[in-house]
Enzyme design. Sequence first.
Site, PDB file in Angstrom:
ATOM      1  N   GLU A 244     -20.887  54.592  -5.557  1.00  0.00           N
ATOM      2  CA  GLU A 244     -20.231  53.555  -5.014  1.00  0.00           C
ATOM      3  C   GLU A 244     -19.566  52.436  -5.976  1.00  0.00           C
ATOM      4  O   GLU A 244     -18.578  52.055  -6.023  1.00  0.00           O
ATOM      5  CB  GLU A 244     -20.817  53.016  -3.925  1.00  0.00           C
ATOM      6  CG  GLU A 244     -20.322  51.901  -3.100  1.00  0.00           C
ATOM      7  CD  GLU A 244     -21.020  51.540  -1.780  1.00  0.00           C
ATOM      8  OE1 GLU A 244     -21.256  52.300  -1.166  1.00  0.00           O
ATOM      9  OE2 GLU A 244     -21.238  50.403  -1.684  1.00  0.00           O
ATOM     10  N   ARG A 270      11.247  31.639  -7.161  1.00  0.00           N
ATOM     11  CA  ARG A 270      10.894  30.118  -7.056  1.00  0.00           C
ATOM     12  C   ARG A 270      11.441  29.544  -8.188  1.00  0.00           C
ATOM     13  O   ARG A 270      11.082  29.577  -9.334  1.00  0.00           O
ATOM     14  CB  ARG A 270       9.345  30.164  -6.816  1.00  0.00           C
ATOM     15  CG  ARG A 270       8.821  28.861  -6.624  1.00  0.00           C
ATOM     16  CD  ARG A 270       8.818  28.478  -5.233  1.00  0.00           C
ATOM     17  NE  ARG A 270       8.205  27.303  -5.265  1.00  0.00           N
ATOM     18  CZ  ARG A 270       8.584  25.952  -5.098  1.00  0.00           C
ATOM     19  NH1 ARG A 270       9.985  25.931  -5.162  1.00  0.00           N
ATOM     20  NH2 ARG A 270       7.828  25.087  -4.746  1.00  0.00           N
ATOM     21  N   GLN A 281       5.400  28.581 -19.223  1.00  0.00           N
ATOM     22  CA  GLN A 281       4.417  29.403 -19.942  1.00  0.00           C
ATOM     23  C   GLN A 281       3.059  29.232 -19.005  1.00  0.00           C
ATOM     24  O   GLN A 281       1.984  30.378 -19.108  1.00  0.00           O
ATOM     25  CB  GLN A 281       3.866  29.005 -21.280  1.00  0.00           C
ATOM     26  CG  GLN A 281       5.001  29.520 -22.140  1.00  0.00           C
ATOM     27  CD  GLN A 281       4.574  29.166 -23.780  1.00  0.00           C
ATOM     28  OE1 GLN A 281       3.938  28.067 -23.979  1.00  0.00           O
ATOM     29  NE2 GLN A 281       5.193  29.844 -24.656  1.00  0.00           N
TER      30      GLN A 281
END
Length: 381
Positions: A244, A270, A281
């Site tokens: 798992e 955007r 940056q």
Amino acid sequence: MNFEYTKAQLELQDEISHFVKHTINKMGFIDKKRPFNAEEWKEVGNLKIHGLPIPVEFGGRGFDALSSTIALEELSYHCEDGGLPFAIAAQMLSCLIPIWKNGSDSQRNNFLPKLCDGSYIIANSITEQETGSDIYGMKSTAKQEGGDFIIQAQKTLITNAPLAGWSLVYVATNPEKRYFGGVSAFIIDHSLSGVNSNLALKKLGLESVQMGNQSFENVKVSEKDLLGKLGSGGPIFQSSMEWERACLGAVHLGRMKKIIDFLILFVKNRNVGGNPISKYQSISHKIADMKIKIETSRLILYKAASNLDSNKETGITASIAKLYISEAYRTMCYDAFSIMGGSAYLSGSFIENYIKDSLSSTIYSGTSEIQRNIISGYLKI
């Protein structure tokens, strides 16, 4: 060291992506608050995704651990609901693997084919309210009476429990011995008298995954229901947790890939101050760091899965994979929230469910603190 996918792995990726796009995502899984039902679970079983690493002779697909991990990553990336791949992986790694590795011929033949094709659902039942991470200090017990055992157990936070027809239940049969011979595992039918596994818990994330409390009150089972030998539950559980921890990160990795793909488009479209925010940056560097996390996670994930196949250093690499990928997933979700700003704060935003789902990733399969304990133990410090 070859980093190229094999032809079989590429074909498996194509098969999974086509199936998810044209079947799973059109069946209502996109309703993230609605639990999937047995019919939908069975549809996934038609491709035997539940049994990716289980040998063909027992109804599975017969893939190695690495190929199975690649398939889980692809499943998680394309599936609109992150709960489904998590539930599939949880059952596969914590229940099917132990039955395959430790079950009697009868148990493997009776359970694995029906688990692989989605006819059955089984829950991994070990966590208790009082003991938490101290799993071998469990209060649940099995008392032997002749050839039978009487189970007394209270379990909590059990994935798939309200939907399952069976549970792989870990109980103390010799409490003083704890891990070394003190715990045993039983496959228990939920139709037996004294079993209550129907109560679903409300959760913060992974809302489509039903998780619940379980009680086993004076439940009588026989020796044929014992998985492996009496007292062998500790090693059985540890082995399942290595699978798992090594492979479940594939589900997180698929979601991380989904996040970065969304963000790249978001920052390009955007605009602030007449420029797309991708030109700043402070934004582009965050996304660059995300890409590094994804590539590092994949390398760690694939190494851990490969070690399962070669039976080499499985414990430490599994814990490293669990720790790094879950922490990277959670951090990436919060960085995405920061980049998206106010739009991320609105209910129903792209990142909302990813954030909620990621919170539990550092808890299940052993918390981040437990993984650090395991790793430092391998380092003998």
